[in-house]
Design an enzyme around this catalytic site. Sequence first.
Site, mmCIF file in Angstrom:
data_model
loop_
_atom_site.group_PDB
_atom_site.id
_atom_site.type_symbol
_atom_site.label_atom_id
_atom_site.label_comp_id
_atom_site.label_asym_id
_atom_site.label_seq_id
_atom_site.Cartn_x
_atom_site.Cartn_y
_atom_site.Cartn_z
ATOM 1 N N GLU A 100 0.815 -1.214 0.000
ATOM 2 C CA GLU A 100 0.000 0.000 0.000
ATOM 3 C C GLU A 100 0.849 1.264 0.000
ATOM 4 O OE1 GLU A 100 -2.855 -0.337 -0.811
ATOM 5 O OE2 GLU A 100 -3.092 -2.448 -0.349
ATOM 6 N N HIS A 137 -4.493 -6.416 -11.792
ATOM 7 C CA HIS A 137 -3.980 -7.308 -10.760
ATOM 8 C C HIS A 137 -3.455 -8.605 -11.344
ATOM 9 C CE1 HIS A 137 -7.078 -4.785 -8.813
ATOM 10 N NE2 HIS A 137 -6.131 -4.670 -7.908
#
Length: 517
Positions: free
Chosen positions: A332, A419
């Site tokens: 993140e 992804h």
Amino acid sequence: MTPHKNTRRAAALVAAAAMVVVGVQTGSATAVPDRADGPTPAPRTSERAAAVKAAQERSAAAAEQLGLGDEEKLVVRDVVKDADGTVHTRYERTYAGLPVLGGDLVTHTAKNGKLKGVDKANDARIQVATTDTARKAAAGARKVIWAGKGKPVLAFETVRSGVQKDGTPSRLHIITDATTGKKLHQYEAIETGTGTSRYSGEVPLSTAKGGSGFELTDGERGGHKTYDLAQGQSGTGELLTDADDKWGDGSNSDRQTAAVDAHYGAAVTWDFYKAELGRNGIAGDGKAAYSRVHYGDGYVNAFWDDNCFCMTYGDGEGNKKALTEIDVAGHEMSHGLTSHTANLEYSGESGGLNEATSDIFGTSVEFFADNKEDVGDYLIGEKIDIRGDGTPLRYMDKPSRDGKSLDAWKEGAGDVDVHHSSGIANHFFYLLAEGSGKKTINGVEYDSPTSDGSTVTGIGREKAYKIWYKALTAYMTSTTDYKAAREATLKAANDLYGADGTEAKTVAAAWAAVNVK
């Protein structure tokens, strides 16, 4: 983890930036040993600010030297100086006072002031017939120049806020042609992904003495704070406090436990970037992001948001497994790194590279942490059990093991969910670091194939992540695709370890092994 799309930002170049002095990155035009005597010193915040200011003061002269139009202005985003004196200046630009989305570029200037090269997000000349339009903009829209693809056009950018299907906040950017009203592009600006000592055991925490005990405030790392959202979905939340400075008990029932892993993960990520890559904070300015835990009810995700410059973590299915593992925290925070450097657009192949960058550095952070409870591996989110069957979210040695990710590039890779297209770069990084074939690392077995049947011998993780970081910060732009990423990493390997050295040859071999040539 679900990464984010970054806003395309305009940029331009300035040859005069060679006179700017900033923090030195590891490496030069000659080969260097596997590990230097110590880490590269992190640039002081004041040095970086002075470098950016000096480059900005020379931007008008640079724009003229580069032959930019009278309506174009350059805006300096970052300046990085290599050990050999080469200066990389990253620019955005404006046209007639309007921001240019997708016009960013990086200039590379030798120590003697000679321009060595330029990497552009779009080679097209920035020019439109008029910046006036009869079409009325939607409420809250801003007028921009869209240069993301093809010929630049006058456009409107509208931002719609809401909630995605899985409960993740949404901030959808929509670009429309200001003349025809046709939608040109859209992207989601919220980055998502998947620590507490539930996963990492007993860990040290940097805290601060407060009025009623202690607070989860890390004064050693830019003042990073960790907040409890108490299942809310907005605001900052409440700063975690404790009377005796002993946080959490490792169980899901103790609300401090998730905060411990988030706080610890942020600290380890900060330390990795500073010690290994000489970067002082995610944005390079010495300032910390902050963390929010206990987001939503049964929220099975985590995300990065540039607007708050923060990481946010859900508690997982049934609020039983917070998504706070070390590599998730590193993932993140690394979205924040990408947005402050190459700003890779979160769509198409650049989106896959954006997501892979977070996986690459999240994995590198996990190895760097050297935590006996959560050992380093090439499995993404292996402890949070997001699928409920004990398998990790992604595999770097053979991405297709998850049933969706790509092991190698193919036509249409840019149309695959980011992804899963990220698997190409994840596989490249694994091969570059560890090589192909069977091996066991920290007790985990791997068997990495190659698309061309070749055998690749790795150069080690440290060299691999330094090459990727150099490519990201010095050569990639918002529109970099896999072919351009190959060129960027080859340039980076040459810069760091010498032209035509083993490292550069292995970079080429690893890309060929994932069908990027």
